[in-house]
Write an enzyme that holds these catalytic residues in place. Structure first.
Site, PDB file in Angstrom:
ATOM      1  N   LEU A 150       0.830  -1.206   0.000  1.00 46.81           N
ATOM      2  CA  LEU A 150       0.000   0.000   0.000  1.00 46.81           C
ATOM      3  C   LEU A 150       0.864   1.256   0.000  1.00 46.81           C
ATOM      4  CD1 LEU A 150      -2.435  -1.126   2.865  1.00 46.81           C
ATOM      5  CD2 LEU A 150      -2.718  -1.460   0.400  1.00 46.81           C
ATOM      6  N   CYS A 257       8.812   3.151   4.820  1.00 42.62           N
ATOM      7  CA  CYS A 257       9.096   1.797   4.322  1.00 42.62           C
ATOM      8  C   CYS A 257      10.425   1.646   3.577  1.00 42.62           C
ATOM      9  CB  CYS A 257       7.958   1.327   3.424  1.00 42.62           C
ATOM     10  SG  CYS A 257       6.451   1.057   4.365  1.00 42.62           S
TER      11      CYS A 257
HETATM   12  C1  UDX Z   1       2.975  -0.901   8.975  1.00 45.93           C
HETATM   13  C2  UDX Z   1       3.650  -2.236   9.231  1.00 45.93           C
HETATM   14  O1  UDX Z   1       3.297  -2.747  10.413  1.00 45.93           O
HETATM   15  C3  UDX Z   1       5.094  -2.183   8.967  1.00 45.93           C
HETATM   16  O2  UDX Z   1       5.724  -3.381   9.227  1.00 45.93           O
HETATM   17  C4  UDX Z   1       5.167  -1.908   7.512  1.00 45.93           C
HETATM   18  O3  UDX Z   1       6.433  -2.003   7.038  1.00 45.93           O
HETATM   19  C5  UDX Z   1       4.601  -0.541   7.270  1.00 45.93           C
HETATM   20  O4  UDX Z   1       3.319  -0.498   7.669  1.00 45.93           O
HETATM   21  P1  UDX Z   1       2.240   1.372   9.849  1.00 45.93           P
HETATM   22  O5  UDX Z   1       0.822   0.950   9.705  1.00 45.93           O
HETATM   23  O6  UDX Z   1       2.772   2.395   8.916  1.00 45.93           O
HETATM   24  O7  UDX Z   1       3.197   0.089   9.833  1.00 45.93           O
HETATM   25  O8  UDX Z   1       2.561   1.789  11.331  1.00 45.93           O
HETATM   26  P2  UDX Z   1       1.817   2.806  12.275  1.00 45.93           P
HETATM   27  O9  UDX Z   1       1.060   3.806  11.483  1.00 45.93           O
HETATM   28  O10 UDX Z   1       2.825   3.208  13.282  1.00 45.93           O
HETATM   29  O11 UDX Z   1       0.700   1.902  12.975  1.00 45.93           O
HETATM   30  C6  UDX Z   1       0.900   0.899  13.882  1.00 45.93           C
HETATM   31  C7  UDX Z   1      -0.272   0.894  14.857  1.00 45.93           C
HETATM   32  O12 UDX Z   1      -0.192  -0.247  15.691  1.00 45.93           O
HETATM   33  C8  UDX Z   1      -0.305   2.120  15.783  1.00 45.93           C
HETATM   34  O13 UDX Z   1      -1.574   2.680  15.759  1.00 45.93           O
HETATM   35  C9  UDX Z   1       0.040   1.553  17.151  1.00 45.93           C
HETATM   36  O14 UDX Z   1      -0.545   2.281  18.211  1.00 45.93           O
HETATM   37  C10 UDX Z   1      -0.507   0.137  17.024  1.00 45.93           C
HETATM   38  N1  UDX Z   1       0.092  -0.857  17.901  1.00 45.93           N
HETATM   39  C11 UDX Z   1       1.437  -0.944  18.040  1.00 45.93           C
HETATM   40  C12 UDX Z   1      -0.731  -1.776  18.532  1.00 45.93           C
HETATM   41  O15 UDX Z   1      -1.958  -1.706  18.420  1.00 45.93           O
HETATM   42  N2  UDX Z   1      -0.170  -2.759  19.297  1.00 45.93           N
HETATM   43  C13 UDX Z   1       1.169  -2.851  19.471  1.00 45.93           C
HETATM   44  O16 UDX Z   1       1.643  -3.744  20.154  1.00 45.93           O
HETATM   45  C14 UDX Z   1       2.008  -1.926  18.799  1.00 45.93           C
HETATM   46  C1  UDX Z   2       6.194   2.191  -0.420  1.00 44.01           C
HETATM   47  C2  UDX Z   2       5.894   1.211  -1.566  1.00 44.01           C
HETATM   48  O1  UDX Z   2       5.873   1.947  -2.812  1.00 44.01           O
HETATM   49  C3  UDX Z   2       4.549   0.506  -1.338  1.00 44.01           C
HETATM   50  O2  UDX Z   2       4.350  -0.477  -2.345  1.00 44.01           O
HETATM   51  C4  UDX Z   2       4.483  -0.159   0.051  1.00 44.01           C
HETATM   52  O3  UDX Z   2       5.281  -1.307   0.106  1.00 44.01           O
HETATM   53  C5  UDX Z   2       4.896   0.836   1.127  1.00 44.01           C
HETATM   54  O4  UDX Z   2       6.151   1.473   0.808  1.00 44.01           O
HETATM   55  P1  UDX Z   2       5.371   4.604   0.298  1.00 44.01           P
HETATM   56  O5  UDX Z   2       6.238   4.455   1.507  1.00 44.01           O
HETATM   57  O6  UDX Z   2       3.983   5.127   0.456  1.00 44.01           O
HETATM   58  O7  UDX Z   2       5.208   3.206  -0.450  1.00 44.01           O
HETATM   59  O8  UDX Z   2       6.174   5.568  -0.692  1.00 44.01           O
HETATM   60  P2  UDX Z   2       6.596   5.537  -2.227  1.00 44.01           P
HETATM   61  O9  UDX Z   2       5.491   6.033  -3.071  1.00 44.01           O
HETATM   62  O10 UDX Z   2       7.212   4.233  -2.570  1.00 44.01           O
HETATM   63  O11 UDX Z   2       7.751   6.670  -2.209  1.00 44.01           O
HETATM   64  C6  UDX Z   2       8.931   6.472  -1.439  1.00 44.01           C
HETATM   65  C7  UDX Z   2       9.881   7.624  -1.614  1.00 44.01           C
HETATM   66  O12 UDX Z   2      10.438   7.641  -2.928  1.00 44.01           O
HETATM   67  C8  UDX Z   2       9.280   9.020  -1.391  1.00 44.01           C
HETATM   68  O13 UDX Z   2      10.194   9.808  -0.645  1.00 44.01           O
HETATM   69  C9  UDX Z   2       9.123   9.556  -2.812  1.00 44.01           C
HETATM   70  O14 UDX Z   2       9.132  10.966  -2.897  1.00 44.01           O
HETATM   71  C10 UDX Z   2      10.341   8.944  -3.496  1.00 44.01           C
HETATM   72  N1  UDX Z   2      10.205   8.822  -4.965  1.00 44.01           N
HETATM   73  C11 UDX Z   2       9.253   8.000  -5.493  1.00 44.01           C
HETATM   74  C12 UDX Z   2      11.084   9.504  -5.809  1.00 44.01           C
HETATM   75  O15 UDX Z   2      11.963  10.255  -5.338  1.00 44.01           O
HETATM   76  N2  UDX Z   2      10.972   9.315  -7.158  1.00 44.01           N
HETATM   77  C13 UDX Z   2      10.039   8.501  -7.717  1.00 44.01           C
HETATM   78  O16 UDX Z   2      10.010   8.381  -8.966  1.00 44.01           O
HETATM   79  C14 UDX Z   2       9.141   7.824  -6.859  1.00 44.01           C
END
Ligand code: UDX
Ligand code: UDX
Length: 427
Positions: A150, A257
């Protein structure tokens, strides 16, 4: 028929997953450890900015197919599917920290129904599906991997219309049950072993990082030889084997990520005795890119940054999100500050300050951001930046100097107004 699902962790990934599954007709309970988030979400208020998410959360709440709770026992006890979406942050040595995941699994252990399926969506090193299974210690519960792809800013669309669905499971019947949750999806489905599913996720994100670092290197070369990177990207992208996406030069890649997944893949390689030196270079090129933006700022100023006020447009890690985690903009800003510059920033999604923005003055609009500043640096590609009134920008700045790291501004119009201009991959 709608199934009974629990989602653990209601962050970017968990909230999108839970809301979208309820939109597909399932009955979803999101278990979240942060009480403030549970309270907000239960009222239909979304703590993050993600297009379309508020609408489907609202739909889920009003149809009673979506709810939020702190209570793990009540949240999982009658559930057939349990998605784990807790964070896997980067540890000091570059590896992924699995403590939230292991803790979540062990806390759920006593409450899971026999025959239920725990689906790990958190990004985890190869082998972690088994780590989760060990932490659960329940031979009557299945554990599978189902990595998320995503993108922030289009997460809802990516979930509902994915380009691929990957399920890593040792048992094909279990994989079929998980795939069945996403019946309305028309995407290719790949069922594989858990290790391959986990590797697909890391390999994909590290490849995207590689592609951008490659583009940033070609952009540096384009500047040196007088070529135009915009045209180079178009020309390269016309080859379907290459494609034009993720070749956009910029200030460097970031976000929650790409940096952590690239580093975790390098760590995994090292731990099995393979030296993934190519990825070392990919990361080095990225750090050098942050430095190159600082050099460009020094070039437009024509000297030291000591005591200079720099206006920065864009703080989030890319446009379309309010996420500041691992933002290239903040990397560049900390380097500018280390050279003695004072920073005033504007971002359409950032209102007010927060600990991550310490030391940065936040302006209420892009023009006030420029008032008496010695140069403007554009770091996030918000579309609105390309339509602002350049005459007003000239009036606000103490001197018309700009570094546009996303190539969103019209360089001809800028130069016509007397700007000293630097873009990326163009002269
Ligand atoms: C996710 C994935 O988990 C990570 O591995 C992946 O690479 C990127 O996306 P993300 O959803 O971006 O992470 O993280 P975040 O927005 O920080 O959300 C995690 C949520 O889990 C938070 O709301 C936090 O409060 C909650 N949490 C954390 C729990 O409910 N239980 C826990 O034990 C730890
Ligand atoms: C990424 C993956 O794309 C997605 O599939 C999922 O695994 C979560 O991690 P995201 O973290 O939302 O998504 O960002 P992404 O759109 O991949 O961009 C990452 C970074 O690369 C940003 O800083 C963006 O500005 C940069 N970017 C992206 C560039 O500099 N040039 C590009 O052409 C594309």
């Amino acid at each position: 028929m709608g199934r009974k699902i629990a989602v653990v962790g209601a962050g970017y990934v968990g909230l999108t997953t839970g809301a979208c599954l309820s939109h597909l007709g399932h009955d979803v309970t999101c278990i979240e450890s942060n009480p403030d988030k549970v309270e907000l979400l239960s009222q239909g208020r979304i703590p993050i900015s993600e297009p379309g998410l508020a609408e489907i959360v609202e739909e889920g709440l009003s149809s009673n197919r979506l709810r939020f709770t702190l209570d793990r026992e009540a949240g999982v006890k009658d559930r057939e599917f349990i998605f784990l979406c807790v964070p896997t942050p980067q540890d000091e040595d570059g590896s992924a920290d699995l403590s939230y995941l292991v803790q979540a699994a062990s806390e759920l252990k006593p409450y899971l129904q026999p025959g239920s399926i725990v689906i790990n969506k958190s990004t985890v090193p190869v082998g972690s599906t088994h780590v989760v299974a060990d932490a659960l210690g329940r031979s009557d519960v299945h554990v599978v991997s189902n990595p998320e792809f995503l993108r922030e800013g289009s997460a809802v669309a990516d979930f509902l219309k994915p380009e691929r669905v990957v399920i890593g499971a040792d048992d094909s019947d279990v994989a079929a049950r998980v795939a069945g949750l996403q019946l309305r999806r028309s995407a290719p489905l790949l069922v594989t072993d858990p290790e391959s599913a986990e590797l697909i996720k890391y390999a994909s994100n590290a490849f995207l990082a590689t592609k951008i670092s490659y583009a940033n290197s070609i952009a540096a070369l384009a500047e040196a030889v007088g070529a135009d990177m915009d045209d180079v990207v178009i020309g390269m992208g016309l080859d379907s084997r290459i494609g034009s996406s993720f070749l956009q030069p910029g200030p460097g890649w970031g976000g929650s990520c790409l940096p952590k997944d690239t580093s975790a893949l390098m760590y995994t390689a090292q731990s099995v005795g393979y030296s993934f030196s190519m990825l070392d270079e990919v990361v080095k090129v990225n750090n050098a890119q942050f430095d190159r933006v600082v050099e460009k700022t020094e070039q437009v100023i024509g000297g030291s940054l000591e005591g200079m006020t720099i206006a920065v447009w864009g703080l989030t890690f890319k446009a379309g999100t309010d996420d500041l985690r691992e933002s290239p903009s903040l990397e560049v800003i900390s380097r500018l500050r280390a050279k003695g510059a004072k920073i005033r920033g504007y971002d359409p999604e950032v209102k007010g300050s927060s600990p991550i923005l310490e030391g940065i003055e936040i302006a209420v609009d892009p023009y006030k951001c420029c008032t008496d500043a010695d140069a403007l640096v554009v770091l996030t590609e918000w579309p609105e930046f390309s339509t602002l009134d350049l005459d007003r920008v000239v009036q606000e700045l103490s001197s018309p100097r700009v570094v546009d790291t996303r190539n969103v501004l019209d360089r001809v119009a800028l130069r016509r107004r007397g700007f000293v201009y630097r873009g990326i991959g163009r002269v």
